[in-house]
Design a protein around this motif. Structure first.
Motif, mmCIF file in Angstrom:
data_model
loop_
_atom_site.group_PDB
_atom_site.id
_atom_site.type_symbol
_atom_site.label_atom_id
_atom_site.label_comp_id
_atom_site.label_asym_id
_atom_site.label_seq_id
_atom_site.Cartn_x
_atom_site.Cartn_y
_atom_site.Cartn_z
ATOM 1 N N UNK A 183 4.998 -10.926 4.596
ATOM 2 C CA UNK A 183 3.985 -10.499 5.568
ATOM 3 C C UNK A 183 2.597 -10.449 4.944
ATOM 4 N N UNK A 184 2.478 -9.854 3.749
ATOM 5 C CA UNK A 184 1.152 -9.762 3.130
ATOM 6 C C UNK A 184 0.595 -11.131 2.772
ATOM 7 N N UNK A 185 1.495 -12.073 2.431
ATOM 8 C CA UNK A 185 1.028 -13.425 2.120
ATOM 9 C C UNK A 185 0.573 -14.159 3.384
ATOM 10 N N UNK A 186 1.327 -14.004 4.466
ATOM 11 C CA UNK A 186 0.964 -14.660 5.730
ATOM 12 C C UNK A 186 -0.361 -14.121 6.261
ATOM 13 N N UNK A 187 -0.544 -12.805 6.176
ATOM 14 C CA UNK A 187 -1.763 -12.178 6.694
ATOM 15 C C UNK A 187 -2.942 -12.319 5.742
ATOM 16 N N UNK A 188 -2.691 -12.758 4.511
ATOM 17 C CA UNK A 188 -3.778 -12.897 3.549
ATOM 18 C C UNK A 188 -4.423 -11.574 3.195
ATOM 19 N N UNK A 189 -3.604 -10.547 2.991
ATOM 20 C CA UNK A 189 -4.132 -9.211 2.692
ATOM 21 C C UNK A 189 -4.958 -9.218 1.411
ATOM 22 N N UNK A 190 -4.468 -9.882 0.374
ATOM 23 C CA UNK A 190 -5.236 -10.029 -0.860
ATOM 24 C C UNK A 190 -5.450 -8.747 -1.626
ATOM 25 N N UNK A 191 -4.443 -7.860 -1.632
ATOM 26 C CA UNK A 191 -4.568 -6.580 -2.328
ATOM 27 C C UNK A 191 -3.689 -6.565 -3.576
ATOM 28 N N UNK A 192 -4.271 -6.525 -4.755
ATOM 29 C CA UNK A 192 -3.451 -6.421 -5.968
ATOM 30 C C UNK A 192 -2.597 -5.155 -5.990
ATOM 31 N N UNK A 193 -3.119 -4.048 -5.461
ATOM 32 C CA UNK A 193 -2.367 -2.796 -5.468
ATOM 33 C C UNK A 193 -1.145 -2.878 -4.556
ATOM 34 N N UNK A 194 -1.289 -3.522 -3.387
ATOM 35 C CA UNK A 194 -0.136 -3.695 -2.500
ATOM 36 C C UNK A 194 0.917 -4.566 -3.170
#
Length: 437
Positions: A109-120
């Motif tokens: 999900x984070x990759x698809x949405x492009x969240x781009x958070x190192x902490x996540x």
């Protein structure tokens, strides 16, 4: 459990991998399920550091992935081993599978949405590590319940060889994914493939019989050290047993030295980019150690016949450190891959000997907890090695971090073996008289 005896091979077959454990149906299903799932896990193992380096441009952040994975391993690896000794091991494996799936879908999900958070990214790695920390000692502890004792070294070798084969082809496929689709599309593809392939391991686990703690041979009385529940006292009992068993303790310490000081994994994205121009080079580097281990496993028929297991274990660890150091000096990709493969073959020998020693030496009532410690060592050691490599690289450069770690680990392994020769003297026949359940 079917009692099988491995035939005595002759000629070149003496060096071929022993496939006898595959005649046991329950083991065969677990071997197949774990092997397929491990291929998917290796896609994620490459994708996470690639994503982290793309987000931050720093090997130190890549090294922090090791800490995010290690801290849960330290806590839940020991607790997971206690769970494996106190509860039905099949149920424990099914519960951890659900947690691992949730974390992997989070990566998708984070990759698809492009969240781009190192902490996540670090948080999701930590959740995956919790599930792995509980499932790994449980999965290893069931091995002597699936195959007879004389086939434990062969089954351990098969497991390691399959794991390393997945560790070869998984990173190579991951490298191709990133070369074809780049990180924007390649990351969700790699994560989604991992989630899909893990279903095969779940199927194999569902097909297992119930595996509650084995009954005490003295009816109506708990065996010494048998846990009634997975609590702190149970963990302490396991650690106390380990502390009073020098051969097992030294085998863990020498592996920690090898992994913490010599593992160069966190440097792969930086070295691939700076020396070889990036692209598929990172996939070759991540697969090289596993390729050597796989080839070592395919020619491992001699390992089960060793008697001076302690001496060979020490030699293998020293060989690992020296080969890693030599690889760090290589300026050509093919030479670096070849030397890392030599290191991987040495690591395969040490890993098989260490786990076989542990599974045969320890009584069943302690196996889960000792496998918990084993999980902390074999999985946590490389993650601490990631942090060491990243931190040294930040201060002195990737080449210094790589070469110095290999040389120091080899030197310390020799010093440890000389200072405490009980490991050098250990022979396969010198096993505990304690029951194995």
């Amino acid at each position: 459990m079917t009692q099988l005896k491995a035939p005595r091979p002759g000629g070149l077959r003496r060096f071929a991998i022993d496939l006898s454990p595959l005649a046991v149906p329950a083991y065969r299903r677990m071997w197949l399920g774990n092997g397929i799932a491990m291929f998917g896990i290796q896609l994620t193992a490459v994708a996470v550091p690639v994503e982290m380096y793309a987000l931050t441009g720093s090997s130190l952040w890549v090294g922090l992935i090791g800490i995010a994975a290690f801290l849960p391993l330290l806590v839940f690896g020991l607790w997971g081993g206690a769970l494996a000794d106190a509860h039905d091991r099949r149920k424990v494996l099914l519960a951890t599978a659900a947690v691992l799936w949730v974390a992997t879908f989070g990566l998708v999900v984070q990759a698809v949405l492009g969240v781009g958070s190192p902490l996540l990214l670090l948080a999701l790695v930590a959740v995956q590590s919790v599930a792995f920390a509980v499932s790994s000692p449980t999965r290893n502890a069931i091995l002597p319940r699936l195959v007879p004792a004389e086939l434990v070294p062969a089954a351990s070798t098969l497991n390691f060889t399959t794991h390393t084969a997945a560790s070869v082809f998984g990173p190579l496929v991951a490298g191709l994914i990133f070369a074809w689709w780049g990180t924007d599309l390649g990351l969700p593809i790699a994560y989604a493939a991992d989630a899909a392939l893990y279903t095969v391991a779940v199927w194999a686990t569902v097909r297992l019989p119930a595996m509650p703690p084995e009954p005490d041979p003295d009816a109506g009385r708990a065996a010494p050290g048998s846990p009634r529940r997975a609590g702190l006292a149970s963990i302490v009992d396991g650690l106390r047993y380990l502390a009073t068993t020098p051969v097992l303790l030294l085998s863990f310490v020498i592996d920690l030295i090898a992994m913490v000081l010599a593992m160069p994994r966190a440097l792969f994205p930086e070295i691939a980019e700076s020396r070889f121009g990036g692209g598929a080079a990172v996939g070759w580097l991540y697969s090289a150690i596993a390729a050597g281990a796989m080839l070592g496993g395919l020619t491992s028929g001699w390992i089960g016949r060793l008697r001076r297991q302690g001496l060979v274990l020490v030699v293998a660890v020293v060989g690992w450190g020296l080969a890693v150091a030599a690889a760090g000096l290589a300026g050509q990709l093919w030479l670096m891959v070849l030397l890392l493969a030599v290191a991987g073959a040495a690591d395969l020998v040490s890993a098989v000997l260490r786990q076989s020693l542990l599974l045969v030496y320890a009584p069943d009532r302690m196996r889960g907890r000792l496998m918990g410690v084993n999980t902390v060592v074999i999985a946590g050691g490389p993650r601490l090695g990631d942090l060491r490599a990243g931190a040294v690289a930040a201060g002195f450069g990737g080449g210094v971090a790589w070469v110095s770690g290999g040389l120091i680990s080899a030197a310390l392994a020799v010093l440890l073996a000389v200072a405490f020769p009980v490991l050098l003297r250990y022979r396969a026949a010198a096993r505990s008289g304690d029951d194995r359940g």
